[in-house]
Design a protein around this motif. Structure first.
Motif, PDB file in Angstrom:
ATOM      1  N   ILE A  26       0.860  -1.183   0.000  1.00 30.49           N
ATOM      2  CA  ILE A  26       0.000   0.000   0.000  1.00 30.49           C
ATOM      3  C   ILE A  26       0.896   1.232   0.000  1.00 30.49           C
ATOM      4  CG2 ILE A  26      -1.787   1.266   1.238  1.00 30.49           C
ATOM      5  CD1 ILE A  26      -2.572  -1.407   2.566  1.00 30.49           C
ATOM      6  N   LEU A  27       0.783   2.042  -1.033  1.00 30.30           N
ATOM      7  CA  LEU A  27       1.573   3.268  -1.150  1.00 30.30           C
ATOM      8  C   LEU A  27       0.731   4.453  -0.681  1.00 30.30           C
ATOM      9  CD1 LEU A  27       3.059   2.744  -4.741  1.00 30.30           C
ATOM     10  CD2 LEU A  27       4.045   2.020  -2.553  1.00 30.30           C
ATOM     11  N   LEU A  28       1.294   5.269   0.183  1.00 29.59           N
ATOM     12  CA  LEU A  28       0.591   6.441   0.717  1.00 29.59           C
ATOM     13  C   LEU A  28       1.487   7.662   0.631  1.00 29.59           C
ATOM     14  CD1 LEU A  28      -1.899   7.605   2.337  1.00 29.59           C
ATOM     15  CD2 LEU A  28      -0.532   7.136   4.404  1.00 29.59           C
ATOM     16  N   ARG A  29       0.969   8.722   0.025  1.00 31.56           N
ATOM     17  CA  ARG A  29       1.708   9.984   0.028  1.00 31.56           C
ATOM     18  C   ARG A  29       1.443  10.727   1.333  1.00 31.56           C
ATOM     19  NH1 ARG A  29       1.085  15.476  -3.710  1.00 31.56           N
ATOM     20  NH2 ARG A  29       3.049  16.417  -3.003  1.00 31.56           N
ATOM     21  N   HIS A  30       2.447  11.431   1.810  1.00 32.51           N
ATOM     22  CA  HIS A  30       2.307  12.222   3.034  1.00 32.51           C
ATOM     23  C   HIS A  30       1.224  13.291   2.895  1.00 32.51           C
ATOM     24  CE1 HIS A  30       4.191  15.830   1.328  1.00 32.51           C
ATOM     25  NE2 HIS A  30       5.032  14.999   0.727  1.00 32.51           N
ATOM     26  N   ALA A  31       0.764  13.815   4.019  1.00 34.16           N
ATOM     27  CA  ALA A  31      -0.204  14.906   4.037  1.00 34.16           C
ATOM     28  C   ALA A  31       0.484  16.230   3.672  1.00 34.16           C
ATOM     29  CB  ALA A  31      -0.850  14.990   5.413  1.00 34.16           C
ATOM     30  N   GLU A  32      -0.321  17.265   3.514  1.00 27.86           N
ATOM     31  CA  GLU A  32       0.204  18.577   3.097  1.00 27.86           C
ATOM     32  C   GLU A  32       1.247  19.093   4.087  1.00 27.86           C
ATOM     33  OE1 GLU A  32      -2.345  22.189   1.661  1.00 27.86           O
ATOM     34  OE2 GLU A  32      -1.831  22.556   3.769  1.00 27.86           O
ATOM     35  N   SER A  33       2.380  19.541   3.536  1.00 28.76           N
ATOM     36  CA  SER A  33       3.456  20.084   4.367  1.00 28.76           C
ATOM     37  C   SER A  33       3.637  21.567   4.091  1.00 28.76           C
ATOM     38  CB  SER A  33       4.770  19.349   4.096  1.00 28.76           C
ATOM     39  OG  SER A  33       5.309  19.737   2.840  1.00 28.76           O
ATOM     40  N   PRO A  85      15.420  22.962   6.131  1.00 31.17           N
ATOM     41  CA  PRO A  85      15.840  21.789   5.356  1.00 31.17           C
ATOM     42  C   PRO A  85      14.637  20.965   4.930  1.00 31.17           C
ATOM     43  CG  PRO A  85      17.189  22.024   7.325  1.00 31.17           C
ATOM     44  CD  PRO A  85      16.062  23.007   7.460  1.00 31.17           C
ATOM     45  N   ASP A  86      14.696  20.430   3.725  1.00 30.34           N
ATOM     46  CA  ASP A  86      13.576  19.672   3.181  1.00 30.34           C
ATOM     47  C   ASP A  86      13.108  18.585   4.138  1.00 30.34           C
ATOM     48  OD1 ASP A  86      11.669  18.583   1.530  1.00 30.34           O
ATOM     49  OD2 ASP A  86      13.039  17.981  -0.056  1.00 30.34           O
ATOM     50  N   HIS A  87      14.062  17.856   4.732  1.00 30.70           N
ATOM     51  CA  HIS A  87      13.677  16.738   5.591  1.00 30.70           C
ATOM     52  C   HIS A  87      12.981  17.179   6.874  1.00 30.70           C
ATOM     53  CE1 HIS A  87      17.682  17.844   7.235  1.00 30.70           C
ATOM     54  NE2 HIS A  87      17.146  17.485   8.376  1.00 30.70           N
ATOM     55  N   SER A  88      13.087  18.473   7.224  1.00 31.59           N
ATOM     56  CA  SER A  88      12.513  18.978   8.476  1.00 31.59           C
ATOM     57  C   SER A  88      11.188  19.716   8.290  1.00 31.59           C
ATOM     58  CB  SER A  88      13.505  19.927   9.164  1.00 31.59           C
ATOM     59  OG  SER A  88      14.685  19.251   9.534  1.00 31.59           O
ATOM     60  N   LEU A  89      10.720  19.847   7.059  1.00 27.77           N
ATOM     61  CA  LEU A  89       9.474  20.582   6.826  1.00 27.77           C
ATOM     62  C   LEU A  89       8.299  19.880   7.517  1.00 27.77           C
ATOM     63  CD1 LEU A  89       9.942  21.465   3.056  1.00 27.77           C
ATOM     64  CD2 LEU A  89       9.841  23.106   4.951  1.00 27.77           C
ATOM     65  N   PRO A  90       7.553  20.595   8.359  1.00 29.58           N
ATOM     66  CA  PRO A  90       6.444  19.961   9.090  1.00 29.58           C
ATOM     67  C   PRO A  90       5.163  19.944   8.271  1.00 29.58           C
ATOM     68  CG  PRO A  90       6.625  22.246   9.736  1.00 29.58           C
ATOM     69  CD  PRO A  90       7.741  22.015   8.734  1.00 29.58           C
ATOM     70  N   LEU A  91       4.191  19.203   8.756  1.00 31.40           N
ATOM     71  CA  LEU A  91       2.852  19.280   8.182  1.00 31.40           C
ATOM     72  C   LEU A  91       2.209  20.612   8.550  1.00 31.40           C
ATOM     73  CD1 LEU A  91       1.282  15.755   8.903  1.00 31.40           C
ATOM     74  CD2 LEU A  91       2.542  16.511   6.874  1.00 31.40           C
ATOM     75  N   THR A  92       1.329  21.079   7.688  1.00 29.51           N
ATOM     76  CA  THR A  92       0.495  22.237   8.017  1.00 29.51           C
ATOM     77  C   THR A  92      -0.674  21.769   8.888  1.00 29.51           C
ATOM     78  OG1 THR A  92      -0.909  21.920   6.078  1.00 29.51           O
ATOM     79  CG2 THR A  92       1.060  23.313   5.811  1.00 29.51           C
ATOM     80  N   GLU A  93      -1.464  22.712   9.387  1.00 25.59           N
ATOM     81  CA  GLU A  93      -2.676  22.323  10.122  1.00 25.59           C
ATOM     82  C   GLU A  93      -3.608  21.527   9.222  1.00 25.59           C
ATOM     83  OE1 GLU A  93      -4.709  25.436  12.107  1.00 25.59           O
ATOM     84  OE2 GLU A  93      -2.930  26.179  13.175  1.00 25.59           O
ATOM     85  N   THR A  94      -3.694  21.958   7.958  1.00 28.59           N
ATOM     86  CA  THR A  94      -4.503  21.206   7.000  1.00 28.59           C
ATOM     87  C   THR A  94      -3.964  19.801   6.832  1.00 28.59           C
ATOM     88  OG1 THR A  94      -5.161  23.194   5.774  1.00 28.59           O
ATOM     89  CG2 THR A  94      -5.271  21.099   4.596  1.00 28.59           C
ATOM     90  N   GLY A  95      -2.640  19.675   6.766  1.00 27.27           N
ATOM     91  CA  GLY A  95      -2.023  18.366   6.626  1.00 27.27           C
ATOM     92  C   GLY A  95      -2.308  17.457   7.819  1.00 27.27           C
ATOM     93  N   GLN A 130      -5.735  16.256   7.328  1.00 22.82           N
ATOM     94  CA  GLN A 130      -5.779  15.272   6.241  1.00 22.82           C
ATOM     95  C   GLN A 130      -5.358  13.894   6.722  1.00 22.82           C
ATOM     96  OE1 GLN A 130      -3.138  17.076   3.422  1.00 22.82           O
ATOM     97  NE2 GLN A 130      -4.777  18.076   2.263  1.00 22.82           N
ATOM     98  N   ALA A 131      -4.272  13.843   7.480  1.00 20.51           N
ATOM     99  CA  ALA A 131      -3.761  12.553   7.949  1.00 20.51           C
ATOM    100  C   ALA A 131      -4.752  11.873   8.882  1.00 20.51           C
ATOM    101  CB  ALA A 131      -2.414  12.741   8.637  1.00 20.51           C
ATOM    102  N   ARG A 132      -5.335  12.642   9.800  1.00 21.02           N
ATOM    103  CA  ARG A 132      -6.317  12.060  10.718  1.00 21.02           C
ATOM    104  C   ARG A 132      -7.547  11.582   9.955  1.00 21.02           C
ATOM    105  NH1 ARG A 132      -4.614  16.617  13.947  1.00 21.02           N
ATOM    106  NH2 ARG A 132      -3.490  15.904  15.812  1.00 21.02           N
ATOM    107  N   THR A 133      -7.969  12.352   8.961  1.00 24.84           N
ATOM    108  CA  THR A 133      -9.145  11.986   8.180  1.00 24.84           C
ATOM    109  C   THR A 133      -8.893  10.742   7.342  1.00 24.84           C
ATOM    110  OG1 THR A 133      -9.835  14.314   8.073  1.00 24.84           O
ATOM    111  CG2 THR A 133     -10.790  12.817   6.448  1.00 24.84           C
TER     112      THR A 133
END
Length: 217
Positions: free
Chosen positions: A4-11, A24-34, A37-40
């Motif tokens: 199962i492939l899943l893309r991350h939520a909005e960052s 740094p790219d690896h440290s970018l957090p999710l937004t509130e919307t993201g 999205q993940a919980r939903t």
């Protein structure tokens, strides 16, 4: 066997491209919307997995790790493996917004697969490392009878497309014609009848110039 492939939520980088010049790219957090999205998305992912154990392979970036955390799959997760080979394409050190726009334009002109970003990677480089991951996953499943029959891979849009390109031997023309999946969008790879099958295609922004398709008839 299912993958199962899943893309991350909005960052943050998805809504503010200049964030790459500060964080740094690896440290970018999710937004509130993201985060929402993940919980939903969690119930759909849980339903897809069912009550059977799952092995999770997740890009070590903050946005992918947090997306997985918010799915709250604890009771069915048999193992969690942080997998650097599933990370996003390395764009190098993008601290200059002008250079960032130049690199995006050049990448579009030369093609997303072959153009290598200064101090970073080409799509072909990512293709090589996802191939290594798939080969190792296959050997791991064969060698370890306790490995779950379902693997959840939490990664990035380009990485998901290249995983499928390697799995199904898609042409470069076809790969470059595909769009990234939406945030927390799923694709399911199932091994049946001695071959892998994709549950549904990626959206395409053009027909592949060589005439190839994702799901042959």
């Amino acid at each position: 066997m299912r993958i199962i492939l899943l893309r991350h939520a909005e960052s943050l980088g998805n809504v503010d491209e200049l964030a790459y010049c500060r964080v740094p790219d690896h440290s970018l957090p999710l937004t509130e919307t993201g985060e929402h999205q993940a919980r939903t998305a969690a119930p759909a992912v849980r339903e897809m997995i069912g009550d059977h154990p799952v092995a999770v392979y997740v890009s070590p970036y903050v946005r992918t790790q947090r997306t997985f955390e918010l799915l709250e799959l604890g009771d069915v997760v048999e193992r969690v493996v942080p997998e650097p080979r599933l990370r996003e394409q390395d764009w190098g050190n993008l601290q200059d917004p002008v250079d960032q726009e130049i690199q995006k334009r050049k990448r579009h002109e030369f093609g997303h697969f072959y153009y290598r970003l200064p101090y970073g990677e080409s799509g072909a480089d990512v293709d090589d490392r996802v191939a290594s991951f798939l080969n190792e996953l296959e050997h791991r499943v064969e060698a370890d009878p306790t490995h779950p029959n379902t693997a959840l891979v939490v990664s990035h849009g380009l990485t998901m497309r290249l995983l499928c390109r390697r799995m199904f031997s898609w042409s470069i023309d076809l790969f470059e014609s595909l769009s990234n999946p939406d945030h927390v969008d799923l694709r399911v790879l199932t091994f049946a009848g001695r071959k892998w099958r994709l549950d549904r295609p990626f959206e395409q922004w053009r027909d592949s110039p060589d005439g190839t398709v994702q799901l042959p008839g």
